[in-house]
Design a protein around this motif. Sequence first.
Motif, PDB file in Angstrom:
ATOM      1  N   TYR A 302       0.819  -1.214   0.000  1.00  0.00           N
ATOM      2  CA  TYR A 302       0.000   0.000   0.000  1.00  0.00           C
ATOM      3  C   TYR A 302       0.854   1.266   0.000  1.00  0.00           C
ATOM      4  O   TYR A 302       0.467   2.275  -0.605  1.00  0.00           O
ATOM      5  CB  TYR A 302      -0.958   0.002   1.187  1.00  0.00           C
ATOM      6  N   GLU A 303       1.989   1.257   0.644  1.00  0.00           N
ATOM      7  CA  GLU A 303       2.808   2.463   0.668  1.00  0.00           C
ATOM      8  C   GLU A 303       3.385   2.781  -0.708  1.00  0.00           C
ATOM      9  O   GLU A 303       3.816   3.908  -0.959  1.00  0.00           O
ATOM     10  CB  GLU A 303       3.902   2.327   1.723  1.00  0.00           C
ATOM     11  N   ARG A 304       3.367   1.817  -1.601  1.00  0.00           N
ATOM     12  CA  ARG A 304       3.775   2.054  -2.987  1.00  0.00           C
ATOM     13  C   ARG A 304       2.572   2.306  -3.892  1.00  0.00           C
ATOM     14  O   ARG A 304       2.605   3.174  -4.768  1.00  0.00           O
ATOM     15  CB  ARG A 304       4.580   0.856  -3.503  1.00  0.00           C
ATOM     16  N   ALA A 305       1.487   1.537  -3.683  1.00  0.00           N
ATOM     17  CA  ALA A 305       0.338   1.615  -4.592  1.00  0.00           C
ATOM     18  C   ALA A 305      -0.540   2.823  -4.343  1.00  0.00           C
ATOM     19  O   ALA A 305      -1.234   3.279  -5.263  1.00  0.00           O
ATOM     20  CB  ALA A 305      -0.487   0.337  -4.475  1.00  0.00           C
ATOM     21  N   LEU A 306      -0.541   3.374  -3.130  1.00  0.00           N
ATOM     22  CA  LEU A 306      -1.369   4.536  -2.823  1.00  0.00           C
ATOM     23  C   LEU A 306      -0.641   5.829  -3.176  1.00  0.00           C
ATOM     24  O   LEU A 306      -0.586   6.771  -2.403  1.00  0.00           O
ATOM     25  CB  LEU A 306      -1.757   4.532  -1.336  1.00  0.00           C
ATOM     26  N   MET A 307      -0.088   5.858  -4.359  1.00  0.00           N
ATOM     27  CA  MET A 307       0.654   7.000  -4.862  1.00  0.00           C
ATOM     28  C   MET A 307       0.215   7.262  -6.303  1.00  0.00           C
ATOM     29  O   MET A 307      -0.363   6.383  -6.939  1.00  0.00           O
ATOM     30  CB  MET A 307       2.166   6.731  -4.820  1.00  0.00           C
ATOM     31  N   PRO A 308       0.462   8.461  -6.840  1.00  0.00           N
ATOM     32  CA  PRO A 308       0.071   8.721  -8.227  1.00  0.00           C
ATOM     33  C   PRO A 308       0.684   7.698  -9.178  1.00  0.00           C
ATOM     34  O   PRO A 308       1.836   7.277  -8.995  1.00  0.00           O
ATOM     35  CB  PRO A 308       0.632  10.125  -8.496  1.00  0.00           C
ATOM     36  N   VAL A 309      -0.096   7.301 -10.177  1.00  0.00           N
ATOM     37  CA  VAL A 309       0.412   6.374 -11.190  1.00  0.00           C
ATOM     38  C   VAL A 309       1.235   7.192 -12.190  1.00  0.00           C
ATOM     39  O   VAL A 309       0.777   7.556 -13.273  1.00  0.00           O
ATOM     40  CB  VAL A 309      -0.743   5.627 -11.889  1.00  0.00           C
ATOM     41  N   HIS A 310       2.445   7.513 -11.762  1.00  0.00           N
ATOM     42  CA  HIS A 310       3.332   8.372 -12.553  1.00  0.00           C
ATOM     43  C   HIS A 310       4.754   7.885 -12.361  1.00  0.00           C
ATOM     44  O   HIS A 310       5.131   7.441 -11.270  1.00  0.00           O
ATOM     45  CB  HIS A 310       3.193   9.828 -12.097  1.00  0.00           C
ATOM     46  N   ALA A 311       5.545   7.973 -13.414  1.00  0.00           N
ATOM     47  CA  ALA A 311       6.911   7.430 -13.378  1.00  0.00           C
ATOM     48  C   ALA A 311       7.731   8.020 -12.233  1.00  0.00           C
ATOM     49  O   ALA A 311       8.577   7.333 -11.650  1.00  0.00           O
ATOM     50  CB  ALA A 311       7.605   7.697 -14.713  1.00  0.00           C
ATOM     51  N   SER A 312       7.482   9.266 -11.864  1.00  0.00           N
ATOM     52  CA  SER A 312       8.255   9.904 -10.795  1.00  0.00           C
ATOM     53  C   SER A 312       7.970   9.283  -9.428  1.00  0.00           C
ATOM     54  O   SER A 312       8.739   9.492  -8.488  1.00  0.00           O
ATOM     55  CB  SER A 312       7.944  11.401 -10.744  1.00  0.00           C
ATOM     56  N   CYS A 313       6.878   8.552  -9.312  1.00  0.00           N
ATOM     57  CA  CYS A 313       6.488   7.940  -8.036  1.00  0.00           C
ATOM     58  C   CYS A 313       6.740   6.437  -8.015  1.00  0.00           C
ATOM     59  O   CYS A 313       6.456   5.769  -7.006  1.00  0.00           O
ATOM     60  CB  CYS A 313       5.007   8.199  -7.759  1.00  0.00           C
ATOM     61  N   ASP A 314       7.225   5.905  -9.124  1.00  0.00           N
ATOM     62  CA  ASP A 314       7.414   4.453  -9.240  1.00  0.00           C
ATOM     63  C   ASP A 314       8.824   4.045  -8.858  1.00  0.00           C
ATOM     64  O   ASP A 314       9.795   4.711  -9.223  1.00  0.00           O
ATOM     65  CB  ASP A 314       7.149   3.988 -10.676  1.00  0.00           C
ATOM     66  N   GLY A 315       8.915   2.950  -8.132  1.00  0.00           N
ATOM     67  CA  GLY A 315      10.182   2.297  -7.856  1.00  0.00           C
ATOM     68  C   GLY A 315      10.158   0.898  -8.447  1.00  0.00           C
ATOM     69  O   GLY A 315       9.162   0.486  -9.061  1.00  0.00           O
TER      70      GLY A 315
END
Length: 360
Positions: A302-315
């Motif tokens: 959830y700490e990864r998925a509850l973020m904007p679906v944008h490359a800057s937020c992806d790890g």
Amino acid sequence: MKQPLLVELLLDPTRAAQLSASDWDLLIRQARRANLIARLATQLDPQLETLPAGPVRHLRAALLIARRQRLATRWEADCLRAALQPLGIQPILLKGAAYLLADLPAAQGRLFGDVDLLVPKAQIEAAEAGLVAAGWDFDDELSDYDRRYYRQWMHEIPPLRHRQRETALDLHHTILPPTARIKVNTAALFEDARELADLPGLFVLAPVTMFLHSAAHLFHEGELDNGLRDLFDLDALLRDFGADPAFWTQLAPRAQVLGLTTPLFLALRYTTRLLGTPVPLEVMRQADAARPGNLAWLDACYERALMPVHASCDGPLTAPARLALYVRSHWLRMPVGLLARHLARKAWLRLQPPAEAQAA
């Protein structure tokens, strides 16, 4: 994990004056992908005159869209009332439309794509007939199998769309699928519903129940494109309703009555961890009784998925986290045997030519 720029600005709008041109570009992109640009515009509205002209054009456009949606939703509510009131049906508005028509802070800049209604299951056929007679209809592209899936296993009938206005409507008879692992006390949802003063015949859930429904919706959802928006909804509801001490004392007991103790725990955990939402320690302690055994795994997802679906937020683990929560949502929705048959059937239909799949 470092917060995205969008989250930082929504929590502290005063930072806007310090942003560079590249920051603004990133912020607007993140806000659009998270469906939070109108909420961001609302937060920044008092200082728009002092901000750069380029991003302000995007923000003012988002404010106009939000205002137009407010007018359209009120008109739609009047149309729904006209269709259902003669049948003796008093529906409960859910989620975005409920926030807006109840004039809650959660509605400020909150964009949504459809109106959600809840009626008792005993009235679902009459409500459906009344809505169809008033101009709503079902999507012709929905397969016969999908129609049966909704009616046999889901908590709502197939989605409706108005033939002239193209407005979308979801008609529910409960808030989670009857086949779900969590069994909702549906009758209790109607016990304390509140009629809208300026729209007699239309209701919204009581504050505690409204928050618990929003929590259940988010933490049983498999596609989290709007997950951050929905998390900010929970934050806004807690900050607003929490001004009344009775809200906090009722929260955990009401979750027990409704069967929503796990969604309550998850909602409080991630609003406090990710957004710094103020929650009394005693309420956190009460909610902790429903702490899941796989919490470390849920945190990682959830700490990864509850973020904007944008490359800057992806790890590197963002895509696996989203996939894992998508699988979890299906596991929560149906018993394993039924889920396996459903997924196998859907996979088989995808392999067929369109005409043969519809015939099947």
